[in-house]
Design an enzyme around this catalytic site. Structure first.
Site, PDB file in Angstrom:
ATOM      1  N   GLY A 153       6.793   2.022 -49.927  1.00 45.09           N
ATOM      2  CA  GLY A 153       6.120   1.217 -50.985  1.00 45.09           C
ATOM      3  C   GLY A 153       6.832  -0.156 -50.915  1.00 45.09           C
TER       4      GLY A 153
ATOM      5  N   GLN B  36       9.289  -8.467 -53.253  1.00 44.15           N
ATOM      6  CA  GLN B  36      10.239  -8.176 -52.434  1.00 44.15           C
ATOM      7  C   GLN B  36      10.189  -8.866 -50.990  1.00 44.15           C
ATOM      8  OE1 GLN B  36       9.317  -3.734 -52.911  1.00 44.15           O
ATOM      9  NE2 GLN B  36      11.529  -3.584 -52.412  1.00 44.15           N
TER      10      GLN B  36
ATOM     11  N   CYS C  23      15.567   2.034 -52.634  1.00 46.36           N
ATOM     12  CA  CYS C  23      14.915   0.777 -52.570  1.00 46.36           C
ATOM     13  C   CYS C  23      15.278   0.127 -51.243  1.00 46.36           C
ATOM     14  CB  CYS C  23      15.392  -0.080 -53.758  1.00 46.36           C
ATOM     15  SG  CYS C  23      14.396  -1.453 -53.998  1.00 46.36           S
ATOM     16  N   LEU C  24      14.058  -0.465 -50.663  1.00 43.96           N
ATOM     17  CA  LEU C  24      14.389  -1.297 -49.501  1.00 43.96           C
ATOM     18  C   LEU C  24      15.248  -2.758 -49.976  1.00 43.96           C
ATOM     19  CD1 LEU C  24      10.837  -0.926 -48.082  1.00 43.96           C
ATOM     20  CD2 LEU C  24      12.860   0.130 -47.070  1.00 43.96           C
TER      21      LEU C  24
ATOM     22  N   HIS D  92       8.230   2.758 -59.628  1.00 44.88           N
ATOM     23  CA  HIS D  92       9.130   1.875 -59.082  1.00 44.88           C
ATOM     24  C   HIS D  92       8.656   0.441 -58.578  1.00 44.88           C
ATOM     25  CE1 HIS D  92      12.814   1.456 -56.043  1.00 44.88           C
ATOM     26  NE2 HIS D  92      11.971   0.557 -55.646  1.00 44.88           N
ATOM     27  N   GLU D  93       7.473   0.356 -58.081  1.00 46.33           N
ATOM     28  CA  GLU D  93       6.965  -0.815 -57.530  1.00 46.33           C
ATOM     29  C   GLU D  93       6.602  -1.722 -58.649  1.00 46.33           C
ATOM     30  OE1 GLU D  93       7.473  -1.562 -54.769  1.00 46.33           O
ATOM     31  OE2 GLU D  93       7.698   0.580 -53.961  1.00 46.33           O
TER      32      GLU D  93
ATOM     33  N   HIS E  83       9.250  -3.610 -59.930  1.00 47.35           N
ATOM     34  CA  HIS E  83       9.628  -4.704 -59.284  1.00 47.35           C
ATOM     35  C   HIS E  83       8.728  -5.862 -59.503  1.00 47.35           C
ATOM     36  CE1 HIS E  83      11.997  -3.711 -55.936  1.00 47.35           C
ATOM     37  NE2 HIS E  83      11.668  -2.511 -55.676  1.00 47.35           N
TER      38      HIS E  83
END
Ligand code: ZN
Length: 187
Positions: free
Chosen positions: A46, A51, A96-97, A138-139, A142
Protein backbone atom coordinates in the site's frame (compact mmCIF):
# COMPACT_ATOMS: atom_id res chain seq x y z
CA UNK A 1 4.54 7.14 -14.56
CA UNK A 2 7.58 7.39 -12.43
CA UNK A 3 9.02 5.96 -9.26
CA UNK A 4 9.07 8.63 -6.57
CA UNK A 5 11.15 8.89 -3.45
CA UNK A 6 9.33 7.60 -0.36
CA UNK A 7 9.66 10.00 2.55
CA UNK A 8 10.72 8.51 5.85
CA UNK A 9 9.84 9.25 9.43
CA UNK A 10 10.98 12.66 10.59
CA UNK A 11 9.90 14.32 7.35
CA UNK A 12 7.26 16.94 8.24
CA UNK A 13 5.10 16.10 5.18
CA UNK A 14 4.21 12.78 6.83
CA UNK A 15 2.57 14.66 9.69
CA UNK A 16 0.24 16.93 7.71
CA UNK A 17 -3.48 16.25 7.30
CA UNK A 18 -3.86 15.85 3.53
CA UNK A 19 -6.48 17.77 1.53
CA UNK A 20 -9.42 16.28 -0.32
CA UNK A 21 -9.13 16.24 -4.10
CA UNK A 22 -11.77 18.19 -6.03
CA UNK A 23 -12.12 15.69 -8.84
CA UNK A 24 -10.17 12.92 -10.54
CA UNK A 25 -8.47 14.88 -13.32
CA UNK A 26 -5.45 13.80 -15.40
CA UNK A 27 -3.04 15.05 -12.72
CA UNK A 28 -4.71 12.78 -10.14
CA UNK A 29 -4.62 9.82 -12.54
CA UNK A 30 -0.88 10.43 -12.95
CA UNK A 31 -0.52 10.61 -9.15
CA UNK A 32 -2.33 7.25 -8.84
CA UNK A 33 -0.02 5.68 -11.43
CA UNK A 34 3.06 7.10 -9.69
CA UNK A 35 1.83 5.68 -6.36
CA UNK A 36 1.32 2.23 -7.90
CA UNK A 37 4.71 2.24 -9.59
CA UNK A 38 6.48 3.50 -6.47
CA UNK A 39 4.67 0.92 -4.30
CA UNK A 40 5.70 -1.90 -6.66
CA UNK A 41 9.30 -0.72 -6.77
CA UNK A 42 9.43 -0.70 -2.96
CA UNK A 43 7.68 -4.09 -2.59
CA UNK A 44 4.98 -2.57 -0.43
CA UNK A 45 1.33 -3.50 -0.50
CA UNK A 46 0.00 0.00 0.00
CA UNK A 47 1.03 3.61 -0.41
CA UNK A 48 -0.56 6.97 0.37
CA UNK A 49 0.15 10.24 -1.46
CA UNK A 50 1.72 11.99 1.58
CA UNK A 51 4.43 9.29 1.58
CA UNK A 52 5.69 10.72 -1.72
CA UNK A 53 5.25 14.29 -0.52
CA UNK A 54 1.85 15.00 -2.10
CA UNK A 55 -0.61 16.28 0.48
CA UNK A 56 -3.78 14.91 -1.14
CA UNK A 57 -6.20 12.21 0.05
CA UNK A 58 -5.24 9.45 -2.40
CA UNK A 59 -4.18 5.88 -1.60
CA UNK A 60 -3.41 2.66 -3.41
CA UNK A 61 -3.31 -0.93 -2.11
CA UNK A 62 -2.51 -4.24 -3.78
CA UNK A 63 -3.04 -7.45 -1.83
CA UNK A 64 -0.51 -10.15 -2.75
CA UNK A 65 -1.71 -13.39 -4.32
CA UNK A 66 -2.54 -15.76 -1.47
CA UNK A 67 -5.13 -18.50 -1.69
CA UNK A 68 -5.99 -18.06 1.98
CA UNK A 69 -6.80 -14.36 1.60
CA UNK A 70 -10.34 -13.49 0.42
CA UNK A 71 -8.87 -10.36 -1.20
CA UNK A 72 -5.98 -12.17 -2.96
CA UNK A 73 -4.66 -10.07 -5.85
CA UNK A 74 -7.17 -7.25 -5.25
CA UNK A 75 -6.12 -3.71 -6.19
CA UNK A 76 -7.75 -0.75 -4.49
CA UNK A 77 -7.43 2.88 -5.59
CA UNK A 78 -9.30 5.40 -3.47
CA UNK A 79 -9.49 9.18 -3.43
CA UNK A 80 -11.09 11.00 -0.48
CA UNK A 81 -11.62 7.71 1.38
CA UNK A 82 -13.99 7.70 4.35
CA UNK A 83 -14.54 4.79 6.72
CA UNK A 84 -18.29 4.30 6.93
CA UNK A 85 -18.25 1.10 8.96
CA UNK A 86 -15.72 -0.69 11.17
CA UNK A 87 -16.26 -3.94 13.05
CA UNK A 88 -14.35 -6.41 15.16
CA UNK A 89 -10.72 -6.40 16.09
CA UNK A 90 -7.45 -7.84 14.82
CA UNK A 91 -4.04 -7.62 16.44
CA UNK A 92 -1.08 -8.23 14.16
CA UNK A 93 2.21 -7.14 12.65
CA UNK A 94 2.36 -3.99 10.64
CA UNK A 95 5.21 -2.14 8.99
CA UNK A 96 5.54 1.01 6.94
CA UNK A 97 7.63 1.97 3.90
CA UNK A 98 8.18 5.30 5.68
CA UNK A 99 9.62 3.56 8.78
CA UNK A 100 11.99 1.05 7.16
CA UNK A 101 13.29 -1.85 9.22
CA UNK A 102 10.60 -1.90 11.91
CA UNK A 103 7.31 -3.62 12.55
CA UNK A 104 4.82 -3.11 15.34
CA UNK A 105 2.04 -5.15 16.84
CA UNK A 106 -1.00 -3.02 16.12
CA UNK A 107 -4.67 -3.35 16.96
CA UNK A 108 -7.06 -2.56 14.10
CA UNK A 109 -10.68 -3.17 13.18
CA UNK A 110 -11.12 -6.58 11.55
CA UNK A 111 -13.51 -5.40 8.85
CA UNK A 112 -14.05 -1.96 7.37
CA UNK A 113 -16.19 -0.44 4.66
CA UNK A 114 -14.68 2.59 3.00
CA UNK A 115 -16.26 4.87 0.44
CA UNK A 116 -14.36 7.07 -1.95
CA UNK A 117 -13.69 7.82 -5.60
CA UNK A 118 -11.97 5.30 -7.85
CA UNK A 119 -9.50 5.98 -10.67
CA UNK A 120 -12.38 6.96 -12.95
CA UNK A 121 -13.83 9.42 -10.44
CA UNK A 122 -16.79 7.18 -9.70
CA UNK A 123 -17.98 6.78 -6.12
CA UNK A 124 -17.31 3.26 -4.86
CA UNK A 125 -17.50 1.31 -1.62
CA UNK A 126 -14.70 -1.05 -0.70
CA UNK A 127 -15.33 -3.74 1.89
CA UNK A 128 -12.19 -5.21 3.36
CA UNK A 129 -11.39 -7.74 6.01
CA UNK A 130 -8.15 -8.99 7.48
CA UNK A 131 -5.10 -7.73 5.59
CA UNK A 132 -7.08 -5.40 3.30
CA UNK A 133 -8.88 -3.89 6.31
CA UNK A 134 -5.52 -3.35 8.03
CA UNK A 135 -4.00 -1.77 4.91
CA UNK A 136 -6.99 0.55 4.43
CA UNK A 137 -6.75 1.77 8.03
CA UNK A 138 -2.96 2.18 7.75
CA UNK A 139 -3.20 4.24 4.54
CA UNK A 140 -6.09 6.39 5.77
CA UNK A 141 -3.98 7.13 8.86
CA UNK A 142 -1.25 8.43 6.52
CA UNK A 143 -3.79 10.88 5.06
CA UNK A 144 -4.32 12.21 8.57
CA UNK A 145 -0.61 12.46 9.39
CA UNK A 146 -0.70 9.38 11.65
CA UNK A 147 2.01 6.66 11.62
CA UNK A 148 1.66 3.11 12.97
CA UNK A 149 4.12 3.90 15.74
CA UNK A 150 1.54 6.36 17.12
CA UNK A 151 -0.74 3.37 17.70
CA UNK A 152 1.71 1.20 19.66
CA UNK A 153 0.12 0.25 22.94
CA UNK A 154 3.45 -0.43 24.64
CA UNK A 155 7.14 0.05 23.67
CA UNK A 156 7.69 -3.75 23.65
CA UNK A 157 5.36 -3.98 20.65
CA UNK A 158 7.96 -2.41 18.34
CA UNK A 159 10.51 -4.69 16.67
CA UNK A 160 13.43 -4.38 14.30
CA UNK A 161 13.03 -6.68 11.34
CA UNK A 162 15.66 -8.24 9.10
CA UNK A 163 15.48 -9.49 5.54
CA UNK A 164 14.42 -12.95 6.71
CA UNK A 165 11.44 -11.35 8.44
CA UNK A 166 12.82 -12.23 11.83
CA UNK A 167 12.07 -9.67 14.43
CA UNK A 168 14.14 -8.53 17.34
CA UNK A 169 12.89 -6.52 20.29
CA UNK A 170 13.89 -2.86 20.15
CA UNK A 171 13.76 -2.61 23.91
CA UNK A 172 15.70 -5.22 25.93
CA UNK A 173 13.58 -7.23 28.36
CA UNK A 174 10.51 -6.61 26.24
CA UNK A 175 9.84 -10.32 26.52
CA UNK A 176 10.00 -11.57 22.98
CA UNK A 177 13.53 -11.65 21.58
CA UNK A 178 13.46 -13.20 18.19
CA UNK A 179 10.66 -14.96 16.51
CA UNK A 180 10.22 -16.31 13.05
CA UNK A 181 7.42 -14.39 11.45
CA UNK A 182 5.79 -14.54 8.07
CA UNK A 183 6.24 -11.51 5.83
CA UNK A 184 4.53 -8.61 7.58
CA UNK A 185 2.28 -6.05 5.97
CA UNK A 186 4.46 -3.16 4.83
CA UNK A 187 2.57 -0.21 3.40
ZN1 ZN B 1 2.86 3.37 5.95
Amino acid sequence: MSVKQILTTGHPALRVKAKKIKRVDPAIVKLIDDLLETMHAANGLGLAAPQIGVSLRVLVIEIPEDKDDPHSGERVVLCNPEVINAEGEQVGEEGCLSIPGYVGIIRRAKKVTVKGLNRKGKEVRVKGEGLLARALQHEIDHLDGILFTDRLEKPGDLFRINEQHEREAVFPNAGERKQRASAPMIA
